[in-house]
Design an enzyme around this catalytic site. Structure first.
Site, short mmCIF file in Angstrom:
data_model
loop_
_atom_site.label_atom_id
_atom_site.label_comp_id
_atom_site.label_asym_id
_atom_site.label_seq_id
_atom_site.Cartn_x
_atom_site.Cartn_y
_atom_site.Cartn_z
N LYS A 99 -11.28 -36.09 4.28
CA LYS A 99 -10.53 -36.28 5.53
C LYS A 99 -11.48 -36.47 6.71
O LYS A 99 -11.31 -37.39 7.51
CB LYS A 99 -9.65 -35.05 5.79
CG LYS A 99 -9.04 -35.02 7.18
CD LYS A 99 -8.16 -33.81 7.41
CE LYS A 99 -8.89 -32.58 7.88
NZ LYS A 99 -9.34 -32.59 9.29
N ASN A 100 -12.48 -35.62 6.80
CA ASN A 100 -13.36 -35.66 7.98
C ASN A 100 -14.32 -36.84 7.99
O ASN A 100 -14.96 -37.10 8.99
CB ASN A 100 -14.14 -34.35 8.12
CG ASN A 100 -13.26 -33.23 8.65
OD1 ASN A 100 -12.09 -33.45 8.98
ND2 ASN A 100 -13.81 -32.02 8.72
N CYS A 136 -6.08 -25.63 20.95
CA CYS A 136 -5.95 -25.71 19.50
C CYS A 136 -6.05 -24.29 19.00
O CYS A 136 -6.71 -23.46 19.62
CB CYS A 136 -7.06 -26.62 18.98
SG CYS A 136 -7.80 -26.19 17.45
N ARG A 147 -12.04 -25.77 22.16
CA ARG A 147 -12.48 -27.07 21.67
C ARG A 147 -12.47 -28.19 22.71
O ARG A 147 -11.72 -29.17 22.60
CB ARG A 147 -11.65 -27.49 20.44
CG ARG A 147 -11.81 -26.50 19.30
CD ARG A 147 -11.05 -26.91 18.07
NE ARG A 147 -11.79 -27.81 17.20
CZ ARG A 147 -11.34 -28.22 16.03
NH1 ARG A 147 -10.18 -27.84 15.59
NH2 ARG A 147 -12.06 -29.02 15.29
N ASP A 194 -15.57 -24.54 8.00
CA ASP A 194 -14.35 -24.93 7.29
C ASP A 194 -14.20 -24.24 5.93
O ASP A 194 -13.18 -24.41 5.26
CB ASP A 194 -14.30 -26.46 7.11
CG ASP A 194 -13.96 -27.17 8.41
OD1 ASP A 194 -13.60 -26.49 9.40
OD2 ASP A 194 -14.06 -28.41 8.45
N ARG A 253 -1.86 -31.54 6.26
CA ARG A 253 -2.79 -32.30 7.11
C ARG A 253 -4.09 -32.57 6.36
O ARG A 253 -4.76 -33.57 6.64
CB ARG A 253 -3.13 -31.52 8.38
CG ARG A 253 -2.01 -31.45 9.39
CD ARG A 253 -2.51 -30.82 10.66
NE ARG A 253 -3.82 -31.35 11.01
CZ ARG A 253 -4.80 -30.66 11.58
NH1 ARG A 253 -4.62 -29.40 11.91
NH2 ARG A 253 -5.95 -31.21 11.85
C1 UD1 Z 1 -15.46 -31.11 13.19
C2 UD1 Z 1 -14.55 -31.11 11.99
C3 UD1 Z 1 -13.96 -29.73 11.77
C4 UD1 Z 1 -15.07 -28.67 11.70
C5 UD1 Z 1 -16.00 -28.79 12.90
C6 UD1 Z 1 -17.22 -27.89 12.78
C7 UD1 Z 1 -13.73 -33.38 11.96
C8 UD1 Z 1 -12.58 -34.30 12.16
N1 UD1 Z 1 -13.51 -32.09 12.21
O1 UD1 Z 1 -14.65 -30.79 14.33
O2 UD1 Z 1 -13.22 -29.75 10.56
O3 UD1 Z 1 -14.49 -27.40 11.70
O4 UD1 Z 1 -16.49 -30.13 13.03
O5 UD1 Z 1 -17.93 -28.17 11.62
O6 UD1 Z 1 -14.81 -33.78 11.57
N2 UD1 Z 1 -17.71 -28.35 21.61
C9 UD1 Z 1 -17.74 -28.33 23.00
N3 UD1 Z 1 -17.68 -29.52 23.67
C10 UD1 Z 1 -17.56 -30.72 23.04
C11 UD1 Z 1 -17.53 -30.74 21.63
C12 UD1 Z 1 -17.61 -29.54 20.95
O7 UD1 Z 1 -17.83 -27.26 23.61
O8 UD1 Z 1 -17.49 -31.76 23.72
C13 UD1 Z 1 -17.80 -27.09 20.84
C14 UD1 Z 1 -16.52 -26.77 20.07
O9 UD1 Z 1 -15.57 -26.11 20.89
C15 UD1 Z 1 -17.06 -25.90 18.95
C16 UD1 Z 1 -18.43 -26.52 18.66
O10 UD1 Z 1 -18.77 -27.26 19.84
O11 UD1 Z 1 -17.23 -24.57 19.39
C17 UD1 Z 1 -18.49 -27.44 17.46
O12 UD1 Z 1 -17.39 -28.31 17.50
P1 UD1 Z 1 -17.42 -29.78 16.88
O13 UD1 Z 1 -18.55 -29.92 15.93
O14 UD1 Z 1 -17.31 -30.77 17.99
O15 UD1 Z 1 -16.06 -29.79 16.07
P2 UD1 Z 1 -15.19 -31.05 15.79
O16 UD1 Z 1 -16.07 -32.25 15.77
O17 UD1 Z 1 -13.99 -31.06 16.66
#
Ligand code: UD1
Length: 416
Positions: free
Chosen positions: A22-23, A116, A121, A304, A396
């Site tokens: 999925k990711n 979320c 996030r 995850d 999902r």
């Molecule tokens: C992706 C995965 C999700 C997984 C996560 C961490 C997908 C579609 N989803 O989510 O399944 O749990 O990586 O491995 O690939 N953050 C900020 N600002 C930003 C972006 C991130 O503060 O602009 C923080 C987030 O709140 C979190 C951390 O950074 O605490 C890591 O998040 P991130 O790696 O961005 O998660 P996703 O990419 O949303």
């Protein structure tokens, strides 16, 4: 609303096949926005998140053709570079359209994903990166509105390792003018899968899989056909289900290549894990030994898989400490596991799990995707019947869950 009924106490045995990730699929489908030529993906999982994204892309003007496990996207016409709130709110990953849309159309309006269940996030890093590449970005009325005639290559540094942030910026940089360097980049295998596809489309990318990715922008990208990598989290989830039930299973269509941290921990619980080229076999002892984990970006232990390990520790011998370092509120499954009789204490981002001899079936509620997976695992080992409510979360991210579990001998049924 659908529920899942599990009759616990069956050892999982036999073989099942793992779906495409999925990711990996979500960013890859968004990458098709970067070209006027058709892009075909195979091994696309049939999941609600994929359906949501395809709907989002088609309302932008993308032609979507779906057939068995393949999807062809034709983004020759992109007349509406907008991602409305109604679609984005159910799936945070919709933010992945932002980078490709700005790069291709020079403009995008994408709803903020909002809160979320597992934490705030934010998407500030995605925005900061695009601004550094010259985009004018305004956040107004709940939307990110980005505009720029053509993005310019830049040196980008993200404050934390962000997976979708890295993917968004890498995609945007493919059509930018000049070289972009992303430092502190995510090293997740899904980032590498995306980079491989982009390179096949004509992008010039090096360093994917390391924490510095270099992208030299090109004028245009072309179509390609790409097979999506296997889902390492689905793989890990079935391995945990087999481990918890004292089972013996073989998973095909997958590889342990991206699961070192998880496989190591499963071996520490006492399981035997044999890896083949395109399959993994796990044989579990009658009772597992508790293992402590700490989540962190790849290649460390994935957040995850945290909930699933809480479930297996709940029925292991001994105690384990689980530290969640990525998301601030990712222990909601603990309360539900306690309803099944688990002994778990939470203090901030740390959970202490004391294994118990047995769990008892009860009605529990799924709160997010991976939390739901941990309840399924607990239900499989609990005595009697467990009913999991709100399983739309599972739909999902887990393809044909009941069918795959049944193939392994589980007694599981969906109740409408
Ligand atoms: C992706 C995965 C999700 C997984 C996560 C961490 C997908 C579609 N989803 O989510 O399944 O749990 O990586 O491995 O690939 N953050 C900020 N600002 C930003 C972006 C991130 O503060 O602009 C923080 C987030 O709140 C979190 C951390 O950074 O605490 C890591 O998040 P991130 O790696 O961005 O998660 P996703 O990419 O949303």
């Amino acid at each position: 609303m659908d529920k899942l009924l599990i009759e616990g106490g069956v050892r999982l045995t036999g073989e099942t096949v793992i779906s495409g990730a999925k990711n990996a699929a979500l960013p890859l489908l968004c990458a098709a926005l970067l070209t006027r030529e058709p892009v075909t993906f195979t091994n696309v999982p049939r999941l609600n998140d994929i359906g949501t994204l395809l709907k989002l892309l088609s309302q932008m003007g993308v032609k979507v053709e779906r057939d068995a496990d393949s999807v062809t996207l034709d983004a020759s016409v992109l007349d509406n570079p907008v991602a409305p709130y109604e679609m984005v709110k159910t799936m945070r990953a919709s933010i992945l359209v932002l980078g490709p849309l700005v790069a291709r159309c020079g403009e995008a309006r994408v709803s903020l994903p909002g809160g979320c269940a597992i934490g705030a996030r934010p998407v500030d890093q995605h925005i900061k990166g695009l601004q550094a590449m010259g985009a004018e970005v305004a956040v107004e009325h709940g939307y990110v509105h980005a505009k720029v005639p053509r993005l310019k290559g830049a040196r980008l540094f993200t404050d934390m390792v962000t997976v979708t942030g890295t993917e968004n910026l890498m995609m945007a940089a493919c059509l930018a003018d000049g070289e972009t360097v992303i430092e502190n980049a995510a090293r997740e295998p899904e980032v590498v899968d995306l980079a491989n596809c982009l390179v096949a489309m004509g992008a010039r990318i090096s360093g994917a899989g390391t924490d510095v990715i270099r992208i030299r922008g090109v004028e245009r990208l072309s179509g390609t056909t790409h097979r999506i990598m296997p889902d390492r989290i689905e793989t890990g989830t079935y391995l945990c289900a087999a481990a918890a039930t004292g089972g013996d299973i073989r998973l095909t269509g997958t590889s342990s290549a991206y699961l070192d941290a998880v496989v190591d921990k499963l071996m520490d619980t006492g399981c035997e894990v044999v890896t083949e080229r395109d399959a993994i076999r796990l044989k579990a002892p009658a009772r597992l030994t508790a293992v402590s984990i700490r989540t962190a970006p790849y290649p460390a232990f994935p957040t995850d898989m945290q909930a699933q390990f809480m479930a297996i520790n709940a029925v292991a011998t001994g105690a384990a400490m689980i530290r969640e370092t990525i998301f601030e509120n990712r222990f909601m499954h603990a309360v539900e596991l306690q309803r099944l009789g688990a002994d778990i204490r939470i203090d901030g981002n740390t959970a202490v799990v004391q294994g118990v001899e047995r769990l008892q079936g009860a009605t529990v509620m799924a709160t997010d995707l991976r939390a739901s997976a941990s309840l399924v695992i607990a239900g499989l080992v609990a005595e009697g019947e467990t009913v999991i409510e709100r399983i739309y979360h599972l739909d999902r991210g887990y393809e044909r869950l009941e069918e795959k579990l049944s193939a392994l001998g589980a007694r599981v049924r969906r109740l409408a």
